[in-house]
Design an enzyme around this catalytic site. Sequence first.
Site, PDB file in Angstrom:
ATOM      1  CE1 TYR A 199       0.384 -58.959  -9.740  1.00 54.74           C
ATOM      2  CE2 TYR A 199       0.845 -57.801  -7.695  1.00 54.74           C
ATOM      3  CZ  TYR A 199      -0.062 -58.259  -8.636  1.00 54.74           C
ATOM      4  OH  TYR A 199      -1.405 -58.001  -8.480  1.00 54.74           O
ATOM      5  CE  LYS A 203      -2.241 -55.445 -11.474  1.00 55.31           C
ATOM      6  NZ  LYS A 203      -3.230 -56.134 -12.353  1.00 55.31           N
TER       7      LYS A 203
HETATM    8  N1  LIG Z   1      -5.752 -61.030  -5.224  1.00 55.38           N
HETATM    9  C1  LIG Z   1      -5.444 -59.838  -4.744  1.00 55.38           C
HETATM   10  O1  LIG Z   1      -5.261 -59.652  -3.525  1.00 55.38           O
HETATM   11  C2  LIG Z   1      -5.334 -58.668  -5.676  1.00 55.38           C
HETATM   12  C3  LIG Z   1      -5.130 -57.404  -5.117  1.00 55.38           C
HETATM   13  C4  LIG Z   1      -5.019 -56.308  -5.960  1.00 55.38           C
HETATM   14  C5  LIG Z   1      -5.132 -56.463  -7.335  1.00 55.38           C
HETATM   15  N2  LIG Z   1      -5.331 -57.692  -7.854  1.00 55.38           N
HETATM   16  C6  LIG Z   1      -5.445 -57.789  -9.323  1.00 55.38           C
HETATM   17  O2  LIG Z   1      -6.729 -58.324  -9.626  1.00 55.38           O
HETATM   18  C7  LIG Z   1      -6.676 -59.083 -10.825  1.00 55.38           C
HETATM   19  C8  LIG Z   1      -7.279 -60.443 -10.576  1.00 55.38           C
HETATM   20  O3  LIG Z   1      -6.523 -61.071  -9.565  1.00 55.38           O
HETATM   21  P1  LIG Z   1      -6.972 -62.447  -8.921  1.00 55.38           P
HETATM   22  O4  LIG Z   1      -6.521 -62.437  -7.502  1.00 55.38           O
HETATM   23  O5  LIG Z   1      -8.393 -62.722  -9.242  1.00 55.38           O
HETATM   24  O6  LIG Z   1      -6.018 -63.447  -9.700  1.00 55.38           O
HETATM   25  P2  LIG Z   1      -6.366 -64.838 -10.393  1.00 55.38           P
HETATM   26  O7  LIG Z   1      -5.074 -65.457 -10.732  1.00 55.38           O
HETATM   27  O8  LIG Z   1      -7.308 -65.618  -9.573  1.00 55.38           O
HETATM   28  O9  LIG Z   1      -7.125 -64.366 -11.707  1.00 55.38           O
HETATM   29  C9  LIG Z   1      -6.470 -63.948 -12.850  1.00 55.38           C
HETATM   30  C10 LIG Z   1      -7.159 -64.556 -14.045  1.00 55.38           C
HETATM   31  O10 LIG Z   1      -6.458 -64.132 -15.215  1.00 55.38           O
HETATM   32  C11 LIG Z   1      -6.352 -65.237 -16.062  1.00 55.38           C
HETATM   33  N3  LIG Z   1      -5.199 -65.115 -16.935  1.00 55.38           N
HETATM   34  C12 LIG Z   1      -3.890 -65.177 -16.590  1.00 55.38           C
HETATM   35  N4  LIG Z   1      -3.119 -65.096 -17.669  1.00 55.38           N
HETATM   36  C13 LIG Z   1      -3.957 -64.963 -18.725  1.00 55.38           C
HETATM   37  C14 LIG Z   1      -3.756 -64.854 -20.116  1.00 55.38           C
HETATM   38  N5  LIG Z   1      -2.536 -64.860 -20.641  1.00 55.38           N
HETATM   39  N6  LIG Z   1      -4.839 -64.740 -20.902  1.00 55.38           N
HETATM   40  C15 LIG Z   1      -6.091 -64.747 -20.378  1.00 55.38           C
HETATM   41  N7  LIG Z   1      -6.334 -64.859 -19.078  1.00 55.38           N
HETATM   42  C16 LIG Z   1      -5.276 -64.976 -18.263  1.00 55.38           C
HETATM   43  C17 LIG Z   1      -6.187 -66.440 -15.152  1.00 55.38           C
HETATM   44  O11 LIG Z   1      -6.524 -67.650 -15.819  1.00 55.38           O
HETATM   45  C18 LIG Z   1      -7.123 -66.083 -14.020  1.00 55.38           C
HETATM   46  O12 LIG Z   1      -8.406 -66.612 -14.245  1.00 55.38           O
HETATM   47  C19 LIG Z   1      -5.206 -59.125 -11.239  1.00 55.38           C
HETATM   48  O13 LIG Z   1      -4.988 -58.196 -12.249  1.00 55.38           O
HETATM   49  C20 LIG Z   1      -4.461 -58.726  -9.978  1.00 55.38           C
HETATM   50  O14 LIG Z   1      -3.248 -58.079 -10.294  1.00 55.38           O
HETATM   51  C21 LIG Z   1      -5.445 -58.799  -7.065  1.00 55.38           C
HETATM   52  C1  LIG Z   2       5.705 -63.816   6.479  1.00 60.23           C
HETATM   53  C2  LIG Z   2       4.494 -64.717   6.449  1.00 60.23           C
HETATM   54  C3  LIG Z   2       4.209 -65.160   7.851  1.00 60.23           C
HETATM   55  O1  LIG Z   2       2.959 -65.658   8.137  1.00 60.23           O
HETATM   56  C4  LIG Z   2       3.312 -64.008   5.860  1.00 60.23           C
HETATM   57  C5  LIG Z   2       3.443 -63.872   4.361  1.00 60.23           C
HETATM   58  C6  LIG Z   2       2.191 -63.285   3.818  1.00 60.23           C
HETATM   59  C7  LIG Z   2       2.325 -62.920   2.333  1.00 60.23           C
HETATM   60  C8  LIG Z   2       2.338 -64.182   1.522  1.00 60.23           C
HETATM   61  C9  LIG Z   2       1.198 -61.967   1.957  1.00 60.23           C
HETATM   62  C10 LIG Z   2       1.248 -60.690   2.824  1.00 60.23           C
HETATM   63  C11 LIG Z   2       0.676 -59.566   1.988  1.00 60.23           C
HETATM   64  C12 LIG Z   2       0.169 -60.232   0.731  1.00 60.23           C
HETATM   65  C13 LIG Z   2       0.014 -59.371  -0.529  1.00 60.23           C
HETATM   66  C14 LIG Z   2      -0.927 -58.192  -0.313  1.00 60.23           C
HETATM   67  O2  LIG Z   2      -2.100 -58.597   0.380  1.00 60.23           O
HETATM   68  C15 LIG Z   2      -1.325 -57.511  -1.555  1.00 60.23           C
HETATM   69  C16 LIG Z   2      -1.182 -58.060  -2.778  1.00 60.23           C
HETATM   70  C17 LIG Z   2      -1.528 -57.236  -3.948  1.00 60.23           C
HETATM   71  C18 LIG Z   2      -2.118 -57.994  -5.078  1.00 60.23           C
HETATM   72  O3  LIG Z   2      -2.099 -57.202  -6.239  1.00 60.23           O
HETATM   73  C19 LIG Z   2      -1.510 -59.342  -5.322  1.00 60.23           C
HETATM   74  C20 LIG Z   2      -1.341 -60.145  -4.061  1.00 60.23           C
HETATM   75  C21 LIG Z   2      -0.554 -59.391  -2.984  1.00 60.23           C
HETATM   76  C22 LIG Z   2       0.860 -59.136  -3.500  1.00 60.23           C
HETATM   77  C23 LIG Z   2      -0.535 -60.231  -1.676  1.00 60.23           C
HETATM   78  C24 LIG Z   2       0.312 -61.520  -1.871  1.00 60.23           C
HETATM   79  C25 LIG Z   2       0.568 -62.280  -0.562  1.00 60.23           C
HETATM   80  C26 LIG Z   2       1.170 -61.392   0.525  1.00 60.23           C
HETATM   81  C27 LIG Z   2       2.552 -60.915   0.122  1.00 60.23           C
END
Ligand SMILES: NC(=O)c1ccc[n+]([C@@H]2O[C@H](COP(=O)([O-])OP(=O)(O)OC[C@H]3O[C@@H](n4cnc5c(N)ncnc54)[C@H](O)[C@@H]3O)[C@@H](O)[C@H]2O)c1
Ligand SMILES: C[C@@H](CO)CCC[C@@H](C)[C@H]1CC[C@H]2[C@@H]3[C@H](O)C=C4C[C@@H](O)CC[C@]4(C)[C@H]3CC[C@]12C
Length: 409
Positions: A199, A203
């Site tokens: 992952y 990214k």
């Molecule tokens: N959730 C977090 O904490 C977090 C933190 C930092 C960055 N991000 C980034 O933000 C973005 C959105 O994350 P999210 O948490 O909303 O995830 P999410 O899984 O809820 O949303 C991702 C969306 O992308 C769509 N998708 C996946 N594969 C696809 C494909 N092949 N074609 C078209 N659509 C597709 C999914 O259907 C979904 O609706 C991601 O790029 C993720 O890396 C998320």
């Molecule tokens: C050891 C467990 C005891 O309670 C806790 C596990 C928690 C983990 C599942 C999450 C801790 C940190 C999270 C990640 C972080 O917040 C940032 C992220 C970046 C984003 O791009 C995708 C999601 C994630 C990797 C997020 C996923 C869940 C954790 C690893």
Amino acid sequence: MGQVAAGNPGGCGFLGEHVVRMLLQREPRLCELRIFDLHLGPWLDELKTGPVRVTAIQGDVTQAHEVAAAVAGTHVVIHTAGLVDVFGKASPETIHEVNVQGWPSVTCCGSPWTWGRKHMPSSTFGMGRRKKLQLGHSPPPHLLPSPGTQNVIEACVQTGTQFLVYTSSMEVVGPNVKGHPFYRGNEDTPYEAVHRHPYPCSKALAERLVLEANGRKVRGGLPLVTCALRPTGIYGEGHQIMRDFYHQGLRLGGRLFRAIPASVEHGRVYVGNVAWMHVLVARELEQRAALMGGQVYFCYDKSPYKSYEDFNMEFLRPCGLRLVGTRPLLPYWLLVFLAALNALLQWLLRPLLLYAPLLNPYTLAVANTTFTVSTNKAQRHFGYEPLFSWEDSRTRTIRWVQGVESSSQ
Ligand SMILES: NC(=O)c1ccc[n+]([C@@H]2O[C@H](COP(=O)([O-])OP(=O)(O)OC[C@H]3O[C@@H](n4cnc5c(N)ncnc54)[C@H](O)[C@@H]3O)[C@@H](O)[C@H]2O)c1
Ligand SMILES: C[C@@H](CO)CCC[C@@H](C)[C@H]1CC[C@H]2[C@@H]3[C@H](O)C=C4C[C@@H](O)CC[C@]4(C)[C@H]3CC[C@]12C
């Protein structure tokens, strides 16, 4: 710029839905919005009655023609689509295919590796027993080029869309495989970004593709302007992992057990503020192309610095859960052992079923390494101020968790 048509691949995800709603509420020049996602949500129907023309397109970012058709004629693309998987649900190939591109020969965050020539990096760091993917000299059919982010870039270039905003992640920087802390860092803080998990690797590669595309000539001859936003851990309405913790707490009689020391700070940011930052960037990229093009910005707000678990309790405590223990109840070595056991079980059970628990060596390492940001780059470059205060963000999230509770009864 006059009226704006925007495209949002990934617009039905957790962040994507907030970006879509924010665009509709806060971008007065928006005349058309195309939401492109593999899975379309039923909530889209309610958006179709407003003044903005909203088109929902079911499609796959790995299919170049589908992306190009969706992007054609838009001014700006906000690319939030991605496969967010740190639990081993999807294969490393699929993560790479959706998040980056097809058949690359690339350097993954400092450690060189070549797809198709030797092997993939071990998908879970610290796991010597992880099966490595042995590939021959020609790509197997499921790895033939079918790019995700690369398709979005090419679609902009071919169709003449000049502005591309990419949702990157803090994970592009860290925590790294060495577990180095990143304490209140900013975009210029030196940090050894070395990853092996698919992952963060995907990214980092995708972010690099987007930034390198800045300045490419799009159809019509104008330069493409790109930038990448790096949220820390996003929370708020619709956050699946928060929902999982809540349900786990209910199953355990209203308790969660502390596993991570309270002193390990984990950066968090409210989804509404992340969405707002995307909308502002999309709006400002044209006027400030020279300053913002090719730049990265951490997404930040006034959410407090706390451990992952203590932060979650800000929402879960008012919903009736309590966190047991002022220190971790299990010694760290035992958690490491359990995480490795989970990874082994996942591997052994894979032919029969998908075993993907929250705890694995990667999630344990991320949760157990301090990673917090402190920056004002977005404020300096495009005037970003969080739209939601911490109190607002907290209240909204609590209300949502309480809704989860009543809807599951
Ligand atoms: N959730 C977090 O904490 C977090 C933190 C930092 C960055 N991000 C980034 O933000 C973005 C959105 O994350 P999210 O948490 O909303 O995830 P999410 O899984 O809820 O949303 C991702 C969306 O992308 C769509 N998708 C996946 N594969 C696809 C494909 N092949 N074609 C078209 N659509 C597709 C999914 O259907 C979904 O609706 C991601 O790029 C993720 O890396 C998320
Ligand atoms: C050891 C467990 C005891 O309670 C806790 C596990 C928690 C983990 C599942 C999450 C801790 C940190 C999270 C990640 C972080 O917040 C940032 C992220 C970046 C984003 O791009 C995708 C999601 C994630 C990797 C997020 C996923 C869940 C954790 C690893």
